[in-house]
Design an enzyme around this catalytic site. Structure first.
Site, PDB file in Angstrom:
ATOM      1  N   GLN A   1       0.875 -11.207  -3.748  1.00  0.00           N
ATOM      2  CA  GLN A   1      -0.995 -10.530  -3.301  1.00  0.00           C
ATOM      3  C   GLN A   1      -1.511 -10.491  -4.677  1.00  0.00           C
ATOM      4  O   GLN A   1      -0.437  -9.784  -5.599  1.00  0.00           O
ATOM      5  CB  GLN A   1      -1.101  -9.836  -2.859  1.00  0.00           C
ATOM      6  CG  GLN A   1      -0.937 -10.123  -1.402  1.00  0.00           C
ATOM      7  CD  GLN A   1      -0.589  -8.770  -0.192  1.00  0.00           C
ATOM      8  OE1 GLN A   1      -0.638  -7.466  -0.847  1.00  0.00           O
ATOM      9  NE2 GLN A   1      -1.073  -8.955   0.777  1.00  0.00           N
TER      10      GLN A   1
ATOM     11  N   ARG B   1       6.016 -11.248   5.665  1.00  0.00           N
ATOM     12  CA  ARG B   1       5.405 -11.074   6.974  1.00  0.00           C
ATOM     13  C   ARG B   1       6.012 -12.425   8.264  1.00  0.00           C
ATOM     14  O   ARG B   1       6.259 -13.445   7.413  1.00  0.00           O
ATOM     15  CB  ARG B   1       3.814 -10.967   6.634  1.00  0.00           C
ATOM     16  CG  ARG B   1       3.381 -10.669   6.635  1.00  0.00           C
ATOM     17  CD  ARG B   1       1.492  -9.954   6.315  1.00  0.00           C
ATOM     18  NE  ARG B   1       1.700  -9.201   5.764  1.00  0.00           N
ATOM     19  CZ  ARG B   1       0.140  -9.090   5.149  1.00  0.00           C
ATOM     20  NH1 ARG B   1      -0.532  -9.484   5.698  1.00  0.00           N
ATOM     21  NH2 ARG B   1      -0.313  -7.678   4.635  1.00  0.00           N
TER      22      ARG B   1
ATOM     23  N   HIS C   1      -4.538  -1.032  -6.014  1.00  0.00           N
ATOM     24  CA  HIS C   1      -5.755   0.496  -5.258  1.00  0.00           C
ATOM     25  C   HIS C   1      -5.979   0.232  -5.867  1.00  0.00           C
ATOM     26  O   HIS C   1      -5.215   1.567  -6.948  1.00  0.00           O
ATOM     27  CB  HIS C   1      -4.186   0.870  -4.507  1.00  0.00           C
ATOM     28  CG  HIS C   1      -3.685  -0.362  -2.731  1.00  0.00           C
ATOM     29  ND1 HIS C   1      -2.272  -0.853  -3.031  1.00  0.00           N
ATOM     30  CD2 HIS C   1      -3.581  -0.530  -2.252  1.00  0.00           C
ATOM     31  CE1 HIS C   1      -2.165  -1.908  -2.154  1.00  0.00           C
ATOM     32  NE2 HIS C   1      -3.593  -1.283  -1.420  1.00  0.00           N
TER      33      HIS C   1
ATOM     34  N   LYS D   1     -14.689  -3.369   6.044  1.00  0.00           N
ATOM     35  CA  LYS D   1     -14.121  -4.714   4.912  1.00  0.00           C
ATOM     36  C   LYS D   1     -15.410  -5.035   4.388  1.00  0.00           C
ATOM     37  O   LYS D   1     -15.668  -5.597   5.034  1.00  0.00           O
ATOM     38  CB  LYS D   1     -13.120  -5.541   5.562  1.00  0.00           C
ATOM     39  CG  LYS D   1     -12.314  -5.823   4.812  1.00  0.00           C
ATOM     40  CD  LYS D   1     -10.430  -6.813   5.585  1.00  0.00           C
ATOM     41  CE  LYS D   1     -10.822  -7.634   6.608  1.00  0.00           C
ATOM     42  NZ  LYS D   1     -10.300  -8.467   7.053  1.00  0.00           N
TER      43      LYS D   1
ATOM     44  N   HIS E   1      -8.149  -0.289  -1.293  1.00  0.00           N
ATOM     45  CA  HIS E   1      -7.850  -1.247  -0.616  1.00  0.00           C
ATOM     46  C   HIS E   1      -8.225  -2.764  -1.020  1.00  0.00           C
ATOM     47  O   HIS E   1      -8.995  -2.712  -0.736  1.00  0.00           O
ATOM     48  CB  HIS E   1      -6.779  -1.558   0.431  1.00  0.00           C
ATOM     49  CG  HIS E   1      -6.130  -1.065   0.691  1.00  0.00           C
ATOM     50  ND1 HIS E   1      -4.845  -0.917   1.415  1.00  0.00           N
ATOM     51  CD2 HIS E   1      -6.614  -0.276   1.279  1.00  0.00           C
ATOM     52  CE1 HIS E   1      -4.494   0.301   1.825  1.00  0.00           C
ATOM     53  NE2 HIS E   1      -5.825   1.151   1.824  1.00  0.00           N
TER      54      HIS E   1
ATOM     55  N   ASP F   1      -2.411  -7.729  -6.031  1.00  0.00           N
ATOM     56  CA  ASP F   1      -2.867  -6.728  -4.894  1.00  0.00           C
ATOM     57  C   ASP F   1      -3.358  -5.491  -6.003  1.00  0.00           C
ATOM     58  O   ASP F   1      -3.123  -5.237  -6.814  1.00  0.00           O
ATOM     59  CB  ASP F   1      -2.052  -6.258  -4.220  1.00  0.00           C
ATOM     60  CG  ASP F   1      -2.277  -5.107  -2.888  1.00  0.00           C
ATOM     61  OD1 ASP F   1      -3.190  -4.835  -2.650  1.00  0.00           O
ATOM     62  OD2 ASP F   1      -1.356  -4.818  -2.277  1.00  0.00           O
TER      63      ASP F   1
ATOM     64  N   CYS G   1       0.589  -0.917   0.236  1.00  0.00           N
ATOM     65  CA  CYS G   1       0.097   0.277   0.032  1.00  0.00           C
ATOM     66  C   CYS G   1       0.827   0.970   0.174  1.00  0.00           C
ATOM     67  O   CYS G   1       0.469   2.674  -1.049  1.00  0.00           O
ATOM     68  CB  CYS G   1      -1.315  -0.276   1.229  1.00  0.00           C
ATOM     69  SG  CYS G   1      -1.679  -1.414   2.220  1.00  0.00           S
TER      70      CYS G   1
END
Ligand SMILES: [Zn+2]
Ligand SMILES: [Zn+2]
Length: 672
Positions: A407, A389, A411, A496, A542, A409, A360
Site C-alpha cells: 500500500q 491478506r 497515517h 470514509k 488513515h 499507506d 495501522c
C-alpha cells in the site's frame, strides 16, 4: 374513509384518484406521452409496479427511462425472468432457481433436465430468439399474492424442487408475491418480490444479449447440485447495448494480464497464489512510481517509516484485528520447525504471530515511542507497507486482487482542530497526483455510518461533518467531482471518503481513501501532551492515494493500454539498425541516450527493419530510432513514435537526445 385517495406528485400538486386506481392511471390522466414512458412508480419512496393499486393517500413519483438507475434495475430484473420463461418454453424439464440483476445485466441459474446436460454457449442464440418472441407477445406481468403452502404445492406439482425448497424458508404467514406472464391460467409464473414492468412489450428486444454460460452450485455450496448459469447484459436501448459491447471488447484488449505478458512485466503462478513475480520490465515501472510517490510525500511533509511484517497475536488482539479480522490473516507459529522426519513439523502448541494485514497498529506503536507534544502535531507517517491478506483462491484476479500487496499507506496523527485542514491538504495532494499520472477525472464519495457501528451518534455526526466540510472547503463537493454521500457504507468505526478514478474507457476504480479514526488511538492508548499539560488522544487519519501498487499498476496498464508515458515506460528507446554497417553508430546513439538517463537498447540483429519495428511496437516501446548507413554518415536518426500517425521524422542526434531527455522527466520535476 373518503371516496378518493390524495396522490401527491413531485411538483407538489395533488390529484384525487378513486380507490382501485394505479400509478398507471395517474400517468394516463397527466398525458399519453407519460403513460407510454412510465415504467414503474415510486410510492412513498418504494419502487413498485405501475399497475399496483394505491392503498391510501400516497406520494407518487413516476419512473421513466430518464431515472436511469431505477429503470436499468427494473429492466434487468425483467430480462432475467424473460430468460427463465424462454428456457422453460424451449427445454421442458429444466428447473428454475434464481436470477438476479447484475451491474451490467442479469443471470439465471437453471437445473437442466437430466437427459440434456448443462447448457452451452451454442444454446444462447435460440434462447435469445425465444426471448424476443415473448417480448413481441407483449404479455402483461401480473402480480399475485399467494400463501406459502400454495406456492409450495404449485412448485411441487410442477416438479420445481429448488423453488419448493426455497419457499419454505421464507417467513411463515407473510404474503408471498408471484408474477405471472400473461393472464392465462396456465401462464408462466415465478416467485418474485418484484417490481416488474407492466408487460414484456416494454422491453427493447435489441437492448440485450446473452453472453456466456458457467457452472454454479445451488446456493453457492459445493455440496449441492451444479447448475447452469446463463449470463446476459441488458440495457434500456440498442445504443446503450452497443456502447457496452464496444467497451467490453476494448477492456479485453487492454486486459493487464495479456499486456503484462506481451511486455514481459510480471507473472503469477500457483506456487504463490495471489503474489506477483515482478519481472525487470515491470519492476522498472514500480520503481518509477515509488520514487515519484516518495518525492510527492516528502514535499507534502510526510516522514517515511518501515514496520515489521510479523507481529505477535497478542498485539493483534489489542488492536481488535484478532477478533474481527483473523480469518483474513496468515497466522505463523513462533517456533523452530522440527527437522525430524518422524515428528510433525510444528508442535501445534506454540505462541502465534501473524503477517500484517494492514500497517495501522504498527504506526500507532511508532507514534507511542517517547512523549509527543501538541506542538509536534500533525505527524504524518508514510509506509510503502507490504501486507498479506488471506483471500480465497477464487476471489483473486491477476494483479488487481492479490494476497500480498504494497500500500501507499500513511497515517496522520493530529489534534482535533487540525483534522479539517489535514483532510483538505490530502485532497489537494491526491488531485495533483491523479492528474500527473494521467487521470483527468475522478469522483469523491462520502461513505456514511453503517447500521453496525462503534460510538455515539454525536461522534458520528461530528466525524461525518468534518469530512464533508473539508471536501467542501477544498472546492470539490461538486457535480464535477461526482460528489455523493453513500448512506450505510462507512466502516464500523468511522466514515470514509472514497476517491474513484475514471479510466480511458470510462470504467471507474476506487483507489484513494481517507478515514478519520478515534477508535484505534483509544484501543492502543496513544496520547500527546496538550497546551494545558494534560494527556489527550490524537485523531488518526488513515489515508491512501494509489491504494496498492499492484492494483494501481494494473489500472495504469489498462488505462494506457500498455502505452505508458515516456517517464514510466520500461524500455524508453530502441535503436534499430537497417544494415550491419550502422552497428557502431547504433552503439554510439545508445550510449548518448543512456548518458542523459534514458533506458535505451540497441537492436543489431540481422533482421528486416519492418520485422524489428513490428516487434518493438508490440512490446510498446515509445521511441524507435532507426539508423542506417546514411544516418551514420550524417549523424542523424529516423524517429518513429509508438502510436503516432506520422511515419518517421529525421532529426540530428544531438537534437533527438536533448528532446527525449526533456520528455522523459517525471511530471513532478518537469520545468515546463
Ligand atoms: Zn423477479
Ligand atoms: Zn490505517
Amino acid at each position: 374513509m373518503s371516496e378518493m385517495f390524495k396522490i401527491k406528485l413531485p411538483d407538489g400538486s395533488v390529484r384525487e384518484m378513486p380507490h382501485g386506481s394505479t400509478p398507471a392511471d395517474v400517468a394516463a390522466a397527466i398525458g399519453p406521452g407519460l403513460a407510454k414512458a412510465a415504467l414503474a412508480a415510486r410510492v412513498d419512496g418504494e419502487l413498485r409496479d405501475i399497475t399496483r393499486p394505491f392503498e391510501g393517500d400516497s406520494e407518487l413519483a413516476l419512473v421513466t427511462s430518464k431515472d436511469e438507475k431505477d429503470a436499468l434495475e427494473l429492466v434487468r430484473h425483467d430480462f432475467a425472468h424473460l430468460l427463465a420463461e424462454a428456457v422453460q418454453r424451449l427445454f421442458p424439464g429444466t428447473q428454475i432457481t434464481f436470477g438476479p440483476a447484475t451491474d451490467d445485466g442479469f443471470y439465471y441459474d437453471f437445473a437442466p433436465a437430466p437427459d440434456r446436460g448443462p447448457f452451452t454457449d451454442e444454446d444462447l442464440p435460440v434462447i435469445e430468439e425465444e426471448m424476443r418472441r415473448i417480448i413481441a407477445e407483449d404479455l402483461p406481468l401480473v402480480r399475485e399474492v399467494w400463501k406459502r403452502q400454495d406456492v409450495r404445492a404449485l412448485f411441487e406439482k410442477q416438479g420445481e424442487r429448488f423453488k419448493a425448497e426455497w419457499v419454505m424458508e421464507l417467513p411463515e404467514g407473510e404474503p408471498i408475491t408471484m408474477y405471472r406472464s400473461g393472464n392465462a391460467e396456465n401462464a408462466w409464473i415465478d416467485l418474485c418480490r418484484g417490481p416488474h414492468l407492466a408487460s414484456t412489450g416494454k422491453l427493447d428486444p435489441q437492448a440485450f444479449k446473452l453472453t456466456h454460460v458457467s457452472g454454479a452450485y445451488w446456493r453457492g455450496d459445493q455440496n449441492n447440485p451444479m447448475l447452469s448459469r446463463i449470463y446476459g447484459t441488458a440495457w434500456l436501448n440498442r445504443k446503450q447495448l452497443q456502447e457496452h459491447l464496444v467497451r467490453l471488447e476494448e477492456a479485453a484488449k487492454r486486459d493487464h494480464r495479456k499486456i503484462g505478458k506481451e511486455m514481459d512485466l510480471f507473472h503469477l503462478q500457483a506456487e504463490a497464489h495471489g503474489s506477483v513475480f515482478w519481472h525487470p520490465n515491470g519492476f522498472i515501472i514500480w520503481r518509477q512510481l515509488e520514487s515519484y510517490m516518495r518525492r510527492k510525500l516528502d514535499a507534502a511533509g510526510y516522514v517515511e517509516i518501515k514496520t515489521p511484517q510479523l507481529m505477535d497475536a497478542k498485539q493483534w488482539e489489542k488492536s481488535g484485528h484478532w477478533g474481527k479480522y483473523r480469518e483474513n490473516m496468515f497466522v505463523v507459529p513462533d517456533e523452530i520447525p522440527s527437522t525430524d522426519d518422524d515428528a510433525p513439523v510444528l508442535s501445534g502448541d506454540s505462541d502465534l504471530m501473524a503477517l500484517k494485514p494492514m500497517n495501522c497498529p504498527a504506526h500507532v506503536l511508532v507514534f507511542k515511542q517517547g512523549i509527543t507534544s501538541y506542538k509536534e502535531l500533525p505527524i504524518r507517517f508514510a509506509e510503502f507497507g507490504c501486507c498479506h491478506r488471506n483471500e480465497p483462491h477464487g476471489a483473486l484476479h491477476g494483479i488487481m486482487r492479490v494476497r500480498q500487496f504494497t500500500q501507499d499507506d500513511a497515517h496522520i496523527f493530529c489534534r482535533e482542530d487540525q483534522v479539517i485542514d489535514e483532510v483538505q491538504r490530502f485532497c489537494d495532494l491526491l488531485d495533483d497526483i491523479y492528474r500527473e499520472l494521467g487521470f483527468d477525472k475522478y469522483a469523491i464519495k462520502l461513505a456514511l455510518r453503517p447500521d453496525q457501528r462503534f460510538g455515539s451518534d454525536e461522534l458520528w455526526d461530528h466525524a461525518e461533518r468534518e469530512l464533508r466540510e473539508a471536501v467542501t472547503a477544498s472546492g470539490r463537493a461538486t457535480d464535477e467531482f461526482g460528489w455523493e454521500e453513500l448512506p450505510g457504507e462507512g466502516a464500523f468505526y468511522a466514515p470514509k471518503l472514497e476517491f474513484h478514478l475514471t479510466d480511458a474507457i470510462g470504467r471507474t476504480w476506487q483507489v484513494g481513501t481517507m478515514q478519520s479514526d478515534r477508535v484505534l488511538p483509544e484501543r492502543l492508548d496513544a496520547t500527546y501532551i496538550g497546551e494545558d499539560g494534560e494527556r489527550h488522544r490524537p485523531v488518526m487519519l488513515h489515508r491512501a492515494i494509489l491504494g496498492t501498487f499492484e492494483r494501481f499498476m494494473g489500472i495504469l496498464i489498462e488505462h494506457h493500454a500498455g502505452k505508458f508515458p515516456l517517464w514510466l515506460a520500461p524500455v524508453q528507446a530502441v535503436v534499430a539498425t537497417i544494415v550491419s554497417d550502422a552497428d557502431d553508430y547504433a552503439r554510439e546513439v545508445v550510449a548518448k541516450l543512456k548518458g542523459v538517463g534514458l533506458r535505451a537498447e540497441a537492436d543489431l540483429r540481422n533482421e528486416k527493419i519492418n520485422y524489428k519495428v513490428r516487434e518493438h511496437s508490440l512490446a510498446k516501446v515509445p521511441l524507435l530510432l532507426v539508423v542506417g548507413k546514411r544516418e551514420a554518415e550524417e549523424g542523424t536518426v529516423a524517429v518513429r513514435r509508438l502510436g503516432s500517425d506520422e511515419h518517421q521524422k529525421m532529426m540530428s542526434l544531438d537534437e533527438a537526445v536533448d528532446l527525449f531527455a526533456a520528455e522523459s522527466v517525471p511530471p513532478d520535476v518537469r520545468q515546463i
